[in-house]
Write an enzyme that holds these catalytic residues in place. Structure first.
Site, PDB file in Angstrom:
ATOM      1  N   GLY A  12       0.740  -1.351   0.170  1.00 45.43           N
ATOM      2  CA  GLY A  12       0.076  -0.141  -0.080  1.00 45.43           C
ATOM      3  C   GLY A  12       0.797   1.305  -0.004  1.00 45.43           C
ATOM      4  CB  ALA A  13       4.209   1.679  -1.217  1.00 45.81           C
ATOM      5  CG  ASN A  90       0.387   1.170   4.716  1.00 44.16           C
ATOM      6  OD1 ASN A  90      -0.254   1.839   5.803  1.00 44.16           O
ATOM      7  ND2 ASN A  90       0.177   1.544   3.325  1.00 44.16           N
ATOM      8  CB  SER A 143      -8.473   0.160  12.118  1.00 45.96           C
ATOM      9  OG  SER A 143      -9.346   1.151  12.181  1.00 45.96           O
ATOM     10  CE1 TYR A 156      -9.988  -0.565   7.059  1.00 46.57           C
ATOM     11  CE2 TYR A 156     -11.117   0.260   9.036  1.00 46.57           C
ATOM     12  CZ  TYR A 156      -9.999   0.131   8.309  1.00 46.57           C
ATOM     13  OH  TYR A 156      -8.749   0.821   8.576  1.00 46.57           O
ATOM     14  CE  LYS A 160      -7.159  -2.357   8.465  1.00 46.93           C
ATOM     15  NZ  LYS A 160      -5.601  -2.596   8.222  1.00 46.93           N
ATOM     16  CB  THR A 239      -1.634  -2.930  18.876  1.00 43.15           C
ATOM     17  OG1 THR A 239      -1.863  -4.343  18.369  1.00 43.15           O
ATOM     18  CG2 THR A 239      -2.337  -1.846  18.191  1.00 43.15           C
TER      19      THR A 239
END
Length: 258
Positions: A12-13, A90, A143, A156, A160, A239
């Site tokens: 995801g750069a 990422n 997240s 989502y 996560k 985390t």
């Protein structure tokens, strides 16, 4: 130059946080392999950044829903480096869709990119690390949604939450090889090429953040760099929450009582 000579893979750069993280590692002397399905955006990011352009980064147009494409990325890294030292998972997608309206394909795509791809990448790259006796580390981007879902983003949130558990499970299994696995939970960072946000939405979201601003170029990236550094050599399965206080609780001004 804390990461001089270190070989870093970032998925995801082309995204906001991915791009910031790539530049942060490049400033510290790292060798980069930048992965994103949006190859045109990725190349534009590199052309726009003198830091990335001078880093002579490897690039790969990775479709994280495809095991074949993921293996192609792994093979590229193996051919050029033998093994990475650091992998930052990422990449993530977050399309808005109510559960009652969601198709199986929409659910599967989010799970593939956000959860299944990190599983495959950590598995493949950790095998290379073990073969080359590299005591590397992984950082997964999770997240606040992992613990606090919201309407129209259940897929989502589930992905996560799974990634948070996967982080801890891999940390336990890879510790015997000196390989560390951690996660960073970043705050609200507008600017995505995938999901454009209105000024009103950004303003409203900013008002819910206790520290009064959105996540900037140094916040999540510096936390990622810390977890990958020798300063964090005794940290695994953790985390690190970097969200301006959003996860501390509801942030609302008290209503006057009459």
């Amino acid at each position: 130059m804390e990461f001089a000579g270190k070989r870093v893979v970032i998925t995801g750069a082309a995204g906001v946080i991915g791009n910031w993280t790539a530049e942060a590692f490049a400033k510290q002397g790292a060798q980069l392999c930048l992965s994103d399905i949006r190859e045109d955006v990725l190349k534009a990011r590199i052309e726009e950044s003198q830091i990335l352009a001078s880093a002579m980064a490897l690039t790969h147009a990775t479709d994280l829903t495809s095991s074949v494409s993921i293996q192609s990325l792994v093979s590229l890294v193996q051919t050029h480096w033998g093994s990475p030292d650091i992998v930052v998972n990422n990449a993530g997608i977050y399309p808005s869709r109510l559960l009652m309206e969601m198709t199986q394909d929409e659910w599967k795509q989010v799970m593939d990119v956000n959860l299944n791809a990190p599983f495959e990448l950590i598995q493949a790259f950790s095998r290379l690390m073990v073969e080359t006796k590299t005591q590397g580390c992984f950082v997964n981007l999770t997240s606040l949604s992992a613990t606090r879902p919201r309407v129209a983003a259940a897929h989502y949130a589930v992905s996560k939450a799974g990634l948070s558990m996967l982080t801890r499970a891999y940390a336990l299994e890879l510790a015997r090889y000196g390989i560390r696995v951690n996660a960073v939970s970043p705050g609200f960072a507008p600017g995505s090429h995938v999901s454009s946000l209105s000024d009103d939405y950004v303003s409203t979201m900013t008002q819910t953040i206790p520290l009064g601003r959105t996540s900037g170029p140094e916040d999540a990236p510096q936390s990622i760099l810390f977890l990958c550094s020798e300063r964090a050599s005794y940290i695994t399965g953790a985390t690190l929450v970097v969200d301006g206080g959003s996860s501390a609780g509801n942030y609302q001004l008290p209503v006057a009582r009459t």
